[in-house]
Design an enzyme around this catalytic site. Structure first.
Site, PDB file in Angstrom:
ATOM      1  N   HIS A   1       0.819  -1.218   0.000  1.00  0.00           N
ATOM      2  CA  HIS A   1       0.000   0.000   0.000  1.00  0.00           C
ATOM      3  C   HIS A   1       0.856   1.273   0.000  1.00  0.00           C
ATOM      4  O   HIS A   1       0.682   2.125  -0.885  1.00  0.00           O
ATOM      5  CB  HIS A   1      -0.973  -0.013   1.188  1.00  0.00           C
ATOM      6  CG  HIS A   1      -1.699   1.283   1.393  1.00  0.00           C
ATOM      7  ND1 HIS A   1      -2.550   1.811   0.457  1.00  0.00           N
ATOM      8  CD2 HIS A   1      -1.670   2.171   2.434  1.00  0.00           C
ATOM      9  CE1 HIS A   1      -3.034   2.966   0.914  1.00  0.00           C
ATOM     10  NE2 HIS A   1      -2.505   3.201   2.099  1.00  0.00           N
TER      11      HIS A   1
ATOM     12  N   HIS B   1       3.897   6.707   5.654  1.00  0.00           N
ATOM     13  CA  HIS B   1       2.727   7.439   6.158  1.00  0.00           C
ATOM     14  C   HIS B   1       1.879   6.663   7.162  1.00  0.00           C
ATOM     15  O   HIS B   1       1.097   7.254   7.899  1.00  0.00           O
ATOM     16  CB  HIS B   1       1.855   7.935   4.992  1.00  0.00           C
ATOM     17  CG  HIS B   1       0.988   6.894   4.360  1.00  0.00           C
ATOM     18  ND1 HIS B   1       1.408   6.107   3.308  1.00  0.00           N
ATOM     19  CD2 HIS B   1      -0.294   6.507   4.618  1.00  0.00           C
ATOM     20  CE1 HIS B   1       0.425   5.301   2.943  1.00  0.00           C
ATOM     21  NE2 HIS B   1      -0.613   5.519   3.728  1.00  0.00           N
TER      22      HIS B   1
ATOM     23  N   GLU C   1       0.777   5.305  12.811  1.00  0.00           N
ATOM     24  CA  GLU C   1      -0.580   4.878  13.133  1.00  0.00           C
ATOM     25  C   GLU C   1      -0.660   3.388  13.429  1.00  0.00           C
ATOM     26  O   GLU C   1      -1.356   2.961  14.352  1.00  0.00           O
ATOM     27  CB  GLU C   1      -1.503   5.224  11.949  1.00  0.00           C
ATOM     28  CG  GLU C   1      -2.961   4.821  12.150  1.00  0.00           C
ATOM     29  CD  GLU C   1      -3.658   5.660  13.193  1.00  0.00           C
ATOM     30  OE1 GLU C   1      -4.728   5.241  13.651  1.00  0.00           O
ATOM     31  OE2 GLU C   1      -3.130   6.728  13.564  1.00  0.00           O
ATOM     32  N   ASP C   2       0.069   2.575  12.666  1.00  0.00           N
ATOM     33  CA  ASP C   2      -0.112   1.123  12.723  1.00  0.00           C
ATOM     34  C   ASP C   2       1.030   0.366  13.399  1.00  0.00           C
ATOM     35  O   ASP C   2       0.973  -0.865  13.506  1.00  0.00           O
ATOM     36  CB  ASP C   2      -0.291   0.567  11.298  1.00  0.00           C
ATOM     37  CG  ASP C   2      -1.536   1.127  10.631  1.00  0.00           C
ATOM     38  OD1 ASP C   2      -2.455   1.543  11.355  1.00  0.00           O
ATOM     39  OD2 ASP C   2      -1.588   1.153   9.389  1.00  0.00           O
TER      40      ASP C   2
ATOM     41  N   ASP D   1      -3.280   8.270  -1.044  1.00  0.00           N
ATOM     42  CA  ASP D   1      -3.707   7.191  -0.156  1.00  0.00           C
ATOM     43  C   ASP D   1      -5.163   6.816  -0.438  1.00  0.00           C
ATOM     44  O   ASP D   1      -5.520   5.637  -0.557  1.00  0.00           O
ATOM     45  CB  ASP D   1      -3.522   7.643   1.300  1.00  0.00           C
ATOM     46  CG  ASP D   1      -4.093   6.645   2.290  1.00  0.00           C
ATOM     47  OD1 ASP D   1      -3.625   5.504   2.322  1.00  0.00           O
ATOM     48  OD2 ASP D   1      -5.008   7.033   3.057  1.00  0.00           O
TER      49      ASP D   1
ATOM     50  N   ASP E   1     -22.536  14.038 -26.982  1.00  0.00           N
ATOM     51  CA  ASP E   1     -21.102  14.375 -26.952  1.00  0.00           C
ATOM     52  C   ASP E   1     -20.364  13.564 -25.886  1.00  0.00           C
ATOM     53  O   ASP E   1     -19.840  14.096 -24.932  1.00  0.00           O
ATOM     54  CB  ASP E   1     -20.899  15.877 -26.723  1.00  0.00           C
ATOM     55  CG  ASP E   1     -21.635  16.379 -25.490  1.00  0.00           C
ATOM     56  OD1 ASP E   1     -22.612  15.724 -25.093  1.00  0.00           O
ATOM     57  OD2 ASP E   1     -21.224  17.402 -24.935  1.00  0.00           O
TER      58      ASP E   1
END
Length: 714
Positions: A60, A84, A88-89, A151, A271
């Site tokens: 990712h 990034h 957080e993880d 992301d 169109d």
């Protein structure tokens, strides 16, 4: 710990190899080393983690960095993209990132991590507050939102593994928030893909039906489109224009939006194909346009010159719709190669983060101005939902281009008025505007602007925003500035009026207001649940608290009274109290009339004539009725209504207006009702007091055509 992660992560995934190969074309060796270091660090930090697709999690951040690589962003941004999710993880800290990769990378990762915590709730207030935080982060460093957009794009590309309910929620966020931000920043390729993916998952059935229909239409029209493409290439070659011509199919979402907005069936949307012409320079753009006009006739009203007047996000191109063979409309875009690069990459097209401000190009300056305006709206708005309302206006701009008297071009949303123009110039200009001249002629402030209008704003030093402006302004900046001014001024005025009302109530109980000490005040504020003494006084003025009750509780805690003593002193009205004292439009009281005051929740003190039916209806609720009286030497004017019946003759209205002006009065409003012989006129005039009104009436009675004249009392 970082070194351990690096040494345990020697394998480079094929996707990462491809990324490194691509960036090596424009990165220096030390920048490439930074990126590889970030990759190995992130790979080790996410070791053992997998996405719902079953892929290792590192796939990712590599995909996010690859998307940003297509925009040719700098090494710091790509390194932050690879990292990034580590804050957080994983157990990695910001301090560790800063020590290893530098403060700039750590700050970007931290900014994106804060956005990762944002989950748009179904509740409007939570969603608005989260959006507010996201835009604040973007205003501090736009690279944060670029990483977030990449992301989101990769998450949308892999959304099929989510359950249907979550797909719709994420797709709605994408369509309503992320795609408009990408568009506002000029990131066209990301914007279009976010729209398509958002449409696919938010309206899955409509997407499938439309996809099937366009595939069928593509087969039917392939031969026609091929002939048009060849004809365009040949005509440009004959005209000596060196160009690259490509045909492109319109995106499904834009076809769907056109069907919805114009209520068309798919067969009526002809169109669905467009053509793009890329040339060397600006003169070649206009030469190509002339050549195409000699091939196919232009449809009137469809030409747009975004080269002469670029969009706010830096987009430049010539747009026109031509009438092709078999009556098929053909959309054509003509631009230079440089314009095309900016059209696809927007704010990222010339990425610069250097200390020398001279290196920042015009596109970045425009983006910085927009981000600065975000911060202004943010500082003026305390309510998150209100902020979201203002911002959505600015994220969906129309295309109205107007000129200042000096010839500067401003782009405003469609439907913008002269007031919006004034606030676009400067907040102080908007707050003090009193009139406008459009193309040299006087015009009301509520006049909607059209393309090409030259607008001049007239100001007065003591003018203030009118609450009525909120009903017709179109820009978020104007709306937030007006609300901020009214909220601030109204609060200050409410505090002053509340103090007067409370002092009157204290006096009615024989209490000297000067004897109330700080301890008593602190206790009252605490018991009332107010934030402060000023907030409590403002609540009195706005009818949220009763002055009589609070006056008694100041002296005797826990007790209350139902009404003010009949011996209370009346409140003196000067007419200068501002918005917290209003004059009822049902009876139009003026100095000299006997008046009463009604306390209305959230409106403050409303002054009525004593014989107004509105007063009679609520006299039983005496706690909301106050004795009021006019002060001396009132200098302002007041609205008053008069009605007259006149014989239908030419020039009567002009003579009436002349007599009113001769009596030193102004007409605020006039309406008329006519039959065969007579006309009834209803006027709202500006008058100083009853004596002044009497003078106006005497002047009018000199007009022989007036057969009936009276003041409107109720």
């Amino acid at each position: 710990m970082a070194e351990l992660l690096l040494s345990n992560s020697p394998v480079i995934a094929p996707e990462a190899e491809s990324l490194f190969s691509e960036v090596s074309k424009y990165f220096k060796s030390e920048e490439l080393a930074l990126l590889k270091n970030a990759y190995f660090f992130s790979q080790g930090a996410h070791s053992g983690q997998f996405r719902k697709t079953g892929e290792p999690y590192i796939s990712h951040p590599v995909a996010v960095a690859s998307i940003l690589c297509q925009l040719h962003l700098d090494a710091i941004t790509l390194a932050a993209a690879l990292l990034h999710d580590v804050l957080e993880d994983t157990s990695i800290t910001k301090a560790e990132l800063s020590e290893r990769f530098g403060a700039s990378v750590a700050e970007l990762v931290d900014g994106v991590s804060k956005l990762e915590k944002i989950e748009f709730q179904t509740k409007a207030d939570a969603q608005a507050e989260n959006f507010r935080k996201m835009l604040l982060a973007m205003a501090q460093d736009v690279r944060v939102i670029l990483i977030k957009l990449a992301d989101r794009l990769h998450n949308m590309r892999t959304l099929e593994v989510m359950r249907a309910e979550k797909q719709r929620r994420i797709a709605r966020e994408t369509l309503e928030i992320y795609a408009p931000i990408a568009h506002r920043l000029g990131l066209n390729s990301i914007y279009q893909e976010l729209l398509e993916l958002g449409f696919r998952y938010f309206y899955p059935n409509r997407y499938k039906v439309l996809l099937k229909a366009t595939k069928a239409a593509r087969g039917n029209r392939r031969e026609v489109v091929g002939k048009i493409l060849e004809a365009i290439k040949q005509r440009l070659e004959d005209a000596g224009v060196d160009a690259i011509v490509t045909g492109r199919e319109k995106h499904l979402y834009s076809i769907y939006k056109k069907m919805v907005e114009k209520q068309l069936s798919f067969s009526e949307v002809l169109d669905i194909y467009g053509f793009r012409v890329l040339v060397r320079d600006i003169p070649s753009c206009y030469l190509a346009l002339g050549a195409l006009h000699s091939l196919y006739k232009p449809i009137p009203g469809k030409f747009k010159d975004y080269i002469a007047i670029p969009k706010l996000n830096g987009y430049q191109s010539l747009h026109n719709t031509l009438l092709g063979p078999y009556g098929l409309p053909i959309e054509v875009q003509i631009r230079t190669y440089e314009m095309h690069r900016i059209a696809e990459m927007g704010v990222a097209s010339h990425w610069l983060y250097k200390s020398n401000s001279e290196d920042i190009n015009d596109l970045h300056l425009k983006t910085n101005q927009w981000l600065k305006s975000l911060l202004e709206i943010l500082s003026d708005t305390s309510d998150s939902i209100e902020f979201l309302e203002h911002l959505k206006v600015d994220l969906f701009p129309g295309e109205v281009y107007v000129f200042t008297p000096q010839g500067k071009i401003l782009e405003l949303p469609r439907g913008s008025t002269a007031v919006d123009f004034a606030y676009a110039i400067h907040t102080d200009v908007g707050n003090c505007c009193v009139a406008a001249k459009i193309n040299g002629e006087n015009a009301p402030l509520r006049t909607k602007l059209k393309n090409g209008d030259r607008v001049e704003i007239l100001t007065a030093p003591y003018a203030n925003p009118n609450p009525a402006w909120l009903s017709y302004v179109a820009t978020g900046r104007a709306r937030s500035s007006i609300r901020y001014f009214l909220r601030t001024i109204q609060f200050d005025e409410s505090v002053k009026l509340g103090e007067r009302l409370l002092n009157q109530a204290l006096s009615s109980f024989g209490i000297d207001p000067e004897t109330i000490n700080d301890t008593q005040w602190e206790r009252l504020v605490r018991e009332s649940g107010a934030k402060s003494k000023k907030a409590l006084l403002a609540d009195i003025a706005l009818g949220k608290q009763l002055s009589a009750v609070l006056a008694k509780r100041l002296v005797v805690p826990g007790e209350s009274v139902s009404e003010i003593s009949s011996s209370s002193n009346p409140v003196t009205i000067l007419g200068t109290e501002g918005m917290t004292v209003q004059f009822a439009r049902c009876c139009y009281p003026i100095p000299g009339d006997t008046i009463v005051g009604l306390i209305k929740k959230d409106q403050g003190l409303v002054i009525h004539s004593h014989d107004c039916p509105a007063v009679a209806r609520i006299q039983k609720n005496a706690e909301n009725v106050l004795d009021v009286t006019w002060g001396k030497d009132i200098s302002r004017t007041f609205e008053v209504g008069i009605t007259m019946t006149v014989v239908n003759q030419r020039g009567v209205l002009a003579r009436v207006a002349a007599e009113i002006a001769k009596a030193d009065s102004n007409i605020d409003d006039v309406t008329m009702e006519s039959d065969k012989d007579y006309t009834t006129m209803h006027f709202i005039l500006q008058t100083k007091n009853r004596q002044h009104l009497a003078q106006i009436m005497r002047n009018l009675r000199h007009i022989k055509e007036i057969v009936r004249l009276s003041r409107v009392r109720n």
